[in-house]
Scaffold this motif. Structure first.
Motif, PDB file in Angstrom:
ATOM      1  N   GLU A  67       9.225  33.092   4.795  1.00  9.78           N
ATOM      2  CA  GLU A  67       8.868  33.529   3.261  1.00  9.78           C
ATOM      3  C   GLU A  67       8.117  33.897   2.501  1.00  9.78           C
ATOM      4  OE1 GLU A  67       7.508  29.259   2.082  1.00  9.78           O
ATOM      5  OE2 GLU A  67       9.233  28.554   2.914  1.00  9.78           O
ATOM      6  N   GLY A  68       8.296  34.181   0.959  1.00  9.38           N
ATOM      7  CA  GLY A  68       7.072  35.140   0.451  1.00  9.38           C
ATOM      8  C   GLY A  68       7.892  36.972   0.801  1.00  9.38           C
ATOM      9  N   ASP A  69       6.672  37.446   0.220  1.00  7.69           N
ATOM     10  CA  ASP A  69       6.285  38.154   0.831  1.00  7.69           C
ATOM     11  C   ASP A  69       4.996  39.316   1.328  1.00  7.69           C
ATOM     12  OD1 ASP A  69       5.369  39.205  -1.479  1.00  7.69           O
ATOM     13  OD2 ASP A  69       6.185  40.680  -1.677  1.00  7.69           O
ATOM     14  N   ARG A  76       5.042  46.996   3.082  1.00  4.90           N
ATOM     15  CA  ARG A  76       6.064  45.756   2.513  1.00  4.90           C
ATOM     16  C   ARG A  76       7.202  45.163   3.328  1.00  4.90           C
ATOM     17  NH1 ARG A  76       9.625  43.129  -0.498  1.00  4.90           N
ATOM     18  NH2 ARG A  76       9.531  41.448  -1.964  1.00  4.90           N
ATOM     19  N   ALA A  78       9.277  41.720   3.814  1.00  4.33           N
ATOM     20  CA  ALA A  78       9.881  40.351   2.850  1.00  4.33           C
ATOM     21  C   ALA A  78      10.680  39.712   3.827  1.00  4.33           C
ATOM     22  CB  ALA A  78      10.733  40.755   1.881  1.00  4.33           C
ATOM     23  N   ALA A  79      10.851  38.101   3.453  1.00  3.40           N
ATOM     24  CA  ALA A  79      11.457  37.091   4.067  1.00  3.40           C
ATOM     25  C   ALA A  79      12.396  37.709   5.271  1.00  3.40           C
ATOM     26  CB  ALA A  79      11.771  36.283   2.974  1.00  3.40           C
ATOM     27  N   TRP A  81      12.056  39.937   7.480  1.00  2.00           N
ATOM     28  CA  TRP A  81      11.382  41.217   8.210  1.00  2.00           C
ATOM     29  C   TRP A  81      10.770  40.697   8.964  1.00  2.00           C
ATOM     30  CZ3 TRP A  81      11.209  46.901   6.802  1.00  2.00           C
ATOM     31  CH2 TRP A  81      12.382  46.666   5.884  1.00  2.00           C
ATOM     32  N   ASN A  99       2.855  35.481  -4.741  1.00  4.19           N
ATOM     33  CA  ASN A  99       3.270  34.688  -3.118  1.00  4.19           C
ATOM     34  C   ASN A  99       2.862  34.665  -2.056  1.00  4.19           C
ATOM     35  OD1 ASN A  99       6.007  36.624  -4.142  1.00  4.19           O
ATOM     36  ND2 ASN A  99       4.476  38.176  -4.156  1.00  4.19           N
ATOM     37  N   ARG A 101       3.355  33.821   1.836  1.00  7.25           N
ATOM     38  CA  ARG A 101       3.740  34.970   3.688  1.00  7.25           C
ATOM     39  C   ARG A 101       3.925  32.459   4.306  1.00  7.25           C
ATOM     40  NH1 ARG A 101       0.590  36.880   8.063  1.00  7.25           N
ATOM     41  NH2 ARG A 101       1.994  38.212   9.245  1.00  7.25           N
TER      42      ARG A 101
END
Length: 111
Positions: A67-69, A76, A78-79, A81, A99, A101
């Motif tokens: 979750e988050g980035d 970058r 993101a959730a 990845w 944010n 992570r």
């Protein structure tokens, strides 16, 4: 290895494992979920704005963002990845302000 020398499987309830502050980065917490063959699996949480300093991996690192980035080496994430760093790769990870992570990490580097 088990007592009889056979390979074993470690099962861990992540909810039962306490969060520990990283020894290397302020605002980073880890849950150590298991270790085998010199490799570790961790659940990692960054506070907004936290960064983990540039470091070189002694073995491969596998990250999956839950979750988050985050930003890892100017990329970058993101959730959903994933990032894989080969042995010897130099990695820096940070979280943008506001944010969170959380990810699973397969090197144990966040201790």
């Amino acid at each position: 290895m088990s007592k009889n020398g056979e390979p074993t499987i470690i099962f861990t309830d992540s909810e039962a494992v306490p969060w520990q502050n990283s020894k290397y980065a302020k605002g980073v917490r880890v849950k150590n979920l298991g270790k085998a063959n010199g490799r570790a699996m961790q659940l990692v949480q960054f506070e907004p704005g936290a960064t983990f300093p540039m470091h070189e991996h002694k073995g491969p690192e596998f990250v999956f963002l839950l979750e988050g980035d985050a930003v890892q080496n100017d990329c970058r994430l993101a959730a959903g990845w994933a990032a894989v760093a080969e042995q010897g790769a130099k990695v820096e990870t940070g979280v943008r302000a506001g944010n969170l992570r959380r990810g699973v990490e397969g090197d144990g580097a966040f201790r």
